[in-house]
Design a protein around this motif. Structure first.
Motif, PDB file in Angstrom:
ATOM      1  N   THR A   1       0.839  -1.198   0.000  1.00 12.40           N
ATOM      2  CA  THR A   1       0.000   0.000   0.000  1.00 12.40           C
ATOM      3  C   THR A   1       0.873   1.245   0.000  1.00 12.40           C
ATOM      4  O   THR A   1       1.795   1.364   0.816  1.00 12.40           O
ATOM      5  N   LYS A   2       0.564   2.150  -0.917  1.00 12.54           N
ATOM      6  CA  LYS A   2       1.263   3.442  -1.007  1.00 12.54           C
ATOM      7  C   LYS A   2       0.230   4.535  -0.747  1.00 12.54           C
ATOM      8  O   LYS A   2      -0.710   4.708  -1.511  1.00 12.54           O
ATOM      9  N   GLN A   3       0.424   5.249   0.357  1.00 13.18           N
ATOM     10  CA  GLN A   3      -0.531   6.273   0.790  1.00 13.18           C
ATOM     11  C   GLN A   3       0.098   7.656   0.702  1.00 13.18           C
ATOM     12  O   GLN A   3       1.148   7.894   1.295  1.00 13.18           O
ATOM     13  N   ALA A   4      -0.527   8.557  -0.042  1.00 15.26           N
ATOM     14  CA  ALA A   4      -0.068   9.950  -0.076  1.00 15.26           C
ATOM     15  C   ALA A   4      -0.341  10.591   1.276  1.00 15.26           C
ATOM     16  O   ALA A   4      -1.333  10.271   1.946  1.00 15.26           O
ATOM     17  N   THR A   5       0.551  11.490   1.688  1.00 15.82           N
ATOM     18  CA  THR A   5       0.393  12.191   2.961  1.00 15.82           C
ATOM     19  C   THR A   5       0.661  13.678   2.757  1.00 15.82           C
ATOM     20  O   THR A   5       1.246  14.088   1.752  1.00 15.82           O
ATOM     21  N   ASP A   6       0.259  14.463   3.755  1.00 17.38           N
ATOM     22  CA  ASP A   6       0.620  15.878   3.726  1.00 17.38           C
ATOM     23  C   ASP A   6       1.960  16.054   4.454  1.00 17.38           C
ATOM     24  O   ASP A   6       2.612  15.069   4.834  1.00 17.38           O
ATOM     25  N   ALA A   7       2.369  17.285   4.657  1.00 20.74           N
ATOM     26  CA  ALA A   7       3.663  17.563   5.289  1.00 20.74           C
ATOM     27  C   ALA A   7       3.742  17.040   6.717  1.00 20.74           C
ATOM     28  O   ALA A   7       4.828  16.815   7.250  1.00 20.74           O
ATOM     29  N   ASN A   8       2.579  16.815   7.354  1.00 16.77           N
ATOM     30  CA  ASN A   8       2.545  16.281   8.719  1.00 16.77           C
ATOM     31  C   ASN A   8       2.397  14.758   8.736  1.00 16.77           C
ATOM     32  O   ASN A   8       2.128  14.176   9.785  1.00 16.77           O
ATOM     33  N   MET A   9       2.530  14.124   7.576  1.00 13.22           N
ATOM     34  CA  MET A   9       2.398  12.676   7.409  1.00 13.22           C
ATOM     35  C   MET A   9       0.987  12.176   7.733  1.00 13.22           C
ATOM     36  O   MET A   9       0.794  11.038   8.123  1.00 13.22           O
ATOM     37  N   THR A  10      -0.010  13.042   7.522  1.00 16.82           N
ATOM     38  CA  THR A  10      -1.408  12.660   7.663  1.00 16.82           C
ATOM     39  C   THR A  10      -1.890  12.138   6.317  1.00 16.82           C
ATOM     40  O   THR A  10      -1.680  12.796   5.292  1.00 16.82           O
ATOM     41  N   ALA A  11      -2.507  10.979   6.314  1.00 22.27           N
ATOM     42  CA  ALA A  11      -2.966  10.366   5.071  1.00 22.27           C
ATOM     43  C   ALA A  11      -3.922  11.289   4.329  1.00 22.27           C
ATOM     44  O   ALA A  11      -4.801  11.901   4.930  1.00 22.27           O
ATOM     45  N   LYS A  12      -3.743  11.370   3.017  1.00 21.48           N
ATOM     46  CA  LYS A  12      -4.594  12.183   2.153  1.00 21.48           C
ATOM     47  C   LYS A  12      -5.023  11.348   0.952  1.00 21.48           C
ATOM     48  O   LYS A  12      -4.193  10.722   0.297  1.00 21.48           O
ATOM     49  N   GLY A  13      -6.306  11.357   0.670  1.00 21.87           N
ATOM     50  CA  GLY A  13      -6.813  10.641  -0.491  1.00 21.87           C
ATOM     51  C   GLY A  13      -6.830   9.139  -0.286  1.00 21.87           C
ATOM     52  O   GLY A  13      -6.569   8.618   0.802  1.00 21.87           O
ATOM     53  N   LYS A  14      -7.135   8.444  -1.363  1.00 22.09           N
ATOM     54  CA  LYS A  14      -7.239   6.989  -1.337  1.00 22.09           C
ATOM     55  C   LYS A  14      -5.862   6.380  -1.625  1.00 22.09           C
ATOM     56  O   LYS A  14      -5.195   6.789  -2.567  1.00 22.09           O
ATOM     57  N   PRO A  15      -5.446   5.388  -0.841  1.00 21.62           N
ATOM     58  CA  PRO A  15      -4.148   4.765  -1.116  1.00 21.62           C
ATOM     59  C   PRO A  15      -4.185   3.922  -2.385  1.00 21.62           C
ATOM     60  O   PRO A  15      -5.251   3.465  -2.808  1.00 21.62           O
ATOM     61  N   VAL A  16      -3.032   3.719  -2.972  1.00 22.11           N
ATOM     62  CA  VAL A  16      -2.888   2.791  -4.091  1.00 22.11           C
ATOM     63  C   VAL A  16      -2.432   1.467  -3.482  1.00 22.11           C
ATOM     64  O   VAL A  16      -1.447   1.434  -2.739  1.00 22.11           O
ATOM     65  N   SER A  17      -3.152   0.394  -3.772  1.00 27.15           N
ATOM     66  CA  SER A  17      -2.758  -0.897  -3.223  1.00 27.15           C
ATOM     67  C   SER A  17      -2.531  -1.898  -4.344  1.00 27.15           C
ATOM     68  O   SER A  17      -3.183  -1.868  -5.377  1.00 27.15           O
ATOM     69  N   TYR A  18      -1.573  -2.760  -4.097  1.00 28.30           N
ATOM     70  CA  TYR A  18      -1.190  -3.816  -5.025  1.00 28.30           C
ATOM     71  C   TYR A  18      -1.431  -5.139  -4.298  1.00 28.30           C
ATOM     72  O   TYR A  18      -0.573  -5.608  -3.552  1.00 28.30           O
ATOM     73  N   PRO A  19      -2.605  -5.744  -4.476  1.00 23.64           N
ATOM     74  CA  PRO A  19      -2.924  -6.960  -3.725  1.00 23.64           C
ATOM     75  C   PRO A  19      -2.242  -8.198  -4.298  1.00 23.64           C
ATOM     76  O   PRO A  19      -1.863  -8.232  -5.477  1.00 23.64           O
ATOM     77  N   ASN A  20      -2.112  -9.193  -3.432  1.00 22.71           N
ATOM     78  CA  ASN A  20      -1.657 -10.517  -3.855  1.00 22.71           C
ATOM     79  C   ASN A  20      -0.283 -10.483  -4.533  1.00 22.71           C
ATOM     80  O   ASN A  20      -0.021 -11.245  -5.457  1.00 22.71           O
ATOM     81  N   ALA A  21       0.586  -9.574  -4.077  1.00 28.12           N
ATOM     82  CA  ALA A  21       1.927  -9.461  -4.660  1.00 28.12           C
ATOM     83  C   ALA A  21       2.807 -10.590  -4.137  1.00 28.12           C
ATOM     84  O   ALA A  21       2.856 -10.853  -2.932  1.00 28.12           O
ATOM     85  N   LEU A  22       3.494 -11.255  -5.026  1.00 32.74           N
ATOM     86  CA  LEU A  22       4.333 -12.408  -4.695  1.00 32.74           C
ATOM     87  C   LEU A  22       5.747 -11.955  -4.363  1.00 32.74           C
ATOM     88  O   LEU A  22       6.389 -11.262  -5.161  1.00 32.74           O
ATOM     89  N   LEU A  23       6.245 -12.357  -3.203  1.00 27.85           N
ATOM     90  CA  LEU A  23       7.618 -12.033  -2.807  1.00 27.85           C
ATOM     91  C   LEU A  23       8.587 -12.824  -3.676  1.00 27.85           C
ATOM     92  O   LEU A  23       8.574 -14.056  -3.675  1.00 27.85           O
ATOM     93  N   VAL A  24       9.423 -12.100  -4.436  1.00 29.04           N
ATOM     94  CA  VAL A  24      10.369 -12.765  -5.342  1.00 29.04           C
ATOM     95  C   VAL A  24      11.828 -12.425  -5.030  1.00 29.04           C
ATOM     96  O   VAL A  24      12.731 -12.956  -5.674  1.00 29.04           O
ATOM     97  N   GLY A  25      12.061 -11.554  -4.057  1.00 27.32           N
ATOM     98  CA  GLY A  25      13.444 -11.216  -3.724  1.00 27.32           C
ATOM     99  C   GLY A  25      13.587 -10.657  -2.327  1.00 27.32           C
ATOM    100  O   GLY A  25      12.763  -9.867  -1.880  1.00 27.32           O
ATOM    101  N   VAL A  26      14.633 -11.101  -1.624  1.00 22.94           N
ATOM    102  CA  VAL A  26      15.009 -10.565  -0.323  1.00 22.94           C
ATOM    103  C   VAL A  26      16.500 -10.264  -0.395  1.00 22.94           C
ATOM    104  O   VAL A  26      17.292 -11.152  -0.710  1.00 22.94           O
ATOM    105  N   VAL A  27      16.880  -9.012  -0.144  1.00 25.18           N
ATOM    106  CA  VAL A  27      18.295  -8.631  -0.176  1.00 25.18           C
ATOM    107  C   VAL A  27      18.670  -8.079   1.191  1.00 25.18           C
ATOM    108  O   VAL A  27      18.111  -7.086   1.641  1.00 25.18           O
TER     109      VAL A  27
END
Length: 135
Positions: free
Chosen positions: A84-110
Protein backbone atom coordinates in the motif's frame (compact mmCIF):
# COMPACT_ATOMS: atom_id res chain seq x y z
CA UNK A 1 -4.42 20.87 -5.24
CA UNK A 2 -1.26 20.53 -3.15
CA UNK A 3 1.86 19.20 -4.82
CA UNK A 4 3.85 16.43 -3.14
CA UNK A 5 7.48 15.63 -2.60
CA UNK A 6 8.79 12.05 -2.73
CA UNK A 7 8.88 11.94 1.06
CA UNK A 8 5.12 12.60 1.33
CA UNK A 9 4.15 8.94 1.08
CA UNK A 10 3.85 6.06 3.51
CA UNK A 11 4.50 2.56 2.15
CA UNK A 12 3.41 -0.57 4.00
CA UNK A 13 3.61 -4.28 3.23
CA UNK A 14 0.94 -6.47 4.80
CA UNK A 15 2.25 -9.01 7.28
CA UNK A 16 5.48 -7.05 7.83
CA UNK A 17 5.63 -4.52 10.66
CA UNK A 18 6.61 -0.91 9.98
CA UNK A 19 6.85 1.32 6.95
CA UNK A 20 9.32 1.41 4.07
CA UNK A 21 11.41 4.44 3.14
CA UNK A 22 11.61 3.74 -0.59
CA UNK A 23 9.36 2.14 -3.20
CA UNK A 24 10.11 1.79 -6.89
CA UNK A 25 8.30 0.06 -9.74
CA UNK A 26 4.68 -0.91 -9.98
CA UNK A 27 3.98 0.80 -13.28
CA UNK A 28 2.32 -0.96 -16.17
CA UNK A 29 2.76 -1.08 -19.92
CA UNK A 30 1.18 -2.79 -22.91
CA UNK A 31 2.81 -3.83 -26.14
CA UNK A 32 0.66 -2.32 -28.91
CA UNK A 33 -0.33 -4.62 -31.74
CA UNK A 34 -0.41 -2.76 -35.07
CA UNK A 35 -2.48 -3.92 -38.02
CA UNK A 36 -3.02 -2.31 -41.38
CA UNK A 37 -5.87 -3.79 -43.37
CA UNK A 38 -5.23 -4.20 -47.08
CA UNK A 39 -5.55 -0.89 -48.87
CA UNK A 40 -5.69 1.15 -45.67
CA UNK A 41 -3.27 4.02 -45.06
CA UNK A 42 -3.89 4.03 -41.31
CA UNK A 43 -3.01 1.41 -38.75
CA UNK A 44 -5.42 -0.09 -36.30
CA UNK A 45 -3.78 -0.23 -32.89
CA UNK A 46 -4.88 -3.01 -30.58
CA UNK A 47 -3.85 -3.16 -26.94
CA UNK A 48 -2.26 -6.34 -25.64
CA UNK A 49 -2.66 -7.55 -22.05
CA UNK A 50 -0.85 -5.30 -19.57
CA UNK A 51 2.43 -6.21 -17.91
CA UNK A 52 3.52 -4.66 -14.61
CA UNK A 53 6.99 -3.85 -13.30
CA UNK A 54 8.14 -5.52 -10.11
CA UNK A 55 7.86 -3.44 -6.94
CA UNK A 56 10.93 -2.96 -4.76
CA UNK A 57 10.68 -1.63 -1.21
CA UNK A 58 13.69 -0.60 0.88
CA UNK A 59 14.30 0.51 4.45
CA UNK A 60 17.16 0.84 6.91
CA UNK A 61 18.12 -2.47 8.46
CA UNK A 62 17.49 -3.11 12.16
CA UNK A 63 18.79 -6.22 13.94
CA UNK A 64 15.21 -6.71 15.17
CA UNK A 65 14.28 -7.45 11.51
CA UNK A 66 16.42 -10.61 11.36
CA UNK A 67 13.71 -13.14 12.38
CA UNK A 68 11.22 -11.67 9.87
CA UNK A 69 13.86 -11.61 7.12
CA UNK A 70 14.74 -15.25 7.77
CA UNK A 71 11.05 -16.23 7.54
CA UNK A 72 10.58 -14.19 4.35
CA UNK A 73 13.66 -15.73 2.76
CA UNK A 74 12.27 -19.22 3.42
CA UNK A 75 8.93 -18.16 1.91
CA UNK A 76 10.34 -16.74 -1.36
CA UNK A 77 8.05 -17.54 -4.26
CA UNK A 78 5.17 -18.46 -1.93
CA UNK A 79 4.60 -15.48 0.37
CA UNK A 80 1.89 -13.08 -0.85
CA UNK A 81 1.32 -9.56 0.44
CA UNK A 82 -0.61 -6.37 -0.24
CA UNK A 83 1.61 -3.34 -0.80
CA UNK A 84 0.00 0.00 0.00
CA UNK A 85 1.26 3.44 -1.01
CA UNK A 86 -0.53 6.27 0.79
CA UNK A 87 -0.07 9.95 -0.08
CA UNK A 88 0.39 12.19 2.96
CA UNK A 89 0.62 15.88 3.73
CA UNK A 90 3.66 17.56 5.29
CA UNK A 91 2.55 16.28 8.72
CA UNK A 92 2.40 12.68 7.41
CA UNK A 93 -1.41 12.66 7.66
CA UNK A 94 -2.97 10.37 5.07
CA UNK A 95 -4.59 12.18 2.15
CA UNK A 96 -6.81 10.64 -0.49
CA UNK A 97 -7.24 6.99 -1.34
CA UNK A 98 -4.15 4.77 -1.12
CA UNK A 99 -2.89 2.79 -4.09
CA UNK A 100 -2.76 -0.90 -3.22
CA UNK A 101 -1.19 -3.82 -5.03
CA UNK A 102 -2.92 -6.96 -3.72
CA UNK A 103 -1.66 -10.52 -3.86
CA UNK A 104 1.93 -9.46 -4.66
CA UNK A 105 4.33 -12.41 -4.70
CA UNK A 106 7.62 -12.03 -2.81
CA UNK A 107 10.37 -12.77 -5.34
CA UNK A 108 13.44 -11.22 -3.72
CA UNK A 109 15.01 -10.57 -0.32
CA UNK A 110 18.29 -8.63 -0.18
CA UNK A 111 20.14 -8.30 3.11
CA UNK A 112 22.35 -5.24 3.73
CA UNK A 113 25.72 -5.01 2.02
CA UNK A 114 28.72 -4.96 4.30
CA UNK A 115 31.66 -2.54 4.14
CA UNK A 116 33.77 -2.10 7.27
CA UNK A 117 35.19 1.14 5.87
CA UNK A 118 31.84 2.79 5.21
CA UNK A 119 31.03 5.27 7.94
CA UNK A 120 28.18 7.25 6.43
CA UNK A 121 26.26 4.71 4.31
CA UNK A 122 22.98 3.24 5.53
CA UNK A 123 22.63 -0.54 5.82
CA UNK A 124 19.42 -1.30 3.92
CA UNK A 125 17.18 -4.30 3.39
CA UNK A 126 15.23 -4.66 0.14
CA UNK A 127 12.23 -6.78 -0.80
CA UNK A 128 11.00 -7.33 -4.37
CA UNK A 129 7.47 -8.34 -5.37
CA UNK A 130 5.81 -9.36 -8.64
CA UNK A 131 2.16 -8.38 -9.04
CA UNK A 132 -0.74 -8.05 -11.46
CA UNK A 133 -1.33 -4.33 -11.06
CA UNK A 134 -3.07 -2.05 -8.60
CA UNK A 135 -6.51 -2.86 -7.21
Amino acid sequence: MAKSAKNNFAVKVSGIAGTWSQMTGGGGTVEPIRDRSGGSTKQDIIGSPPSFDDITVTRVFDVAHLPALASLTKALGRSRHTITKQATDANMTAKGKPVSYPNALLVGVVYPEVDSNATTDKAEVTLTFSHNGPA
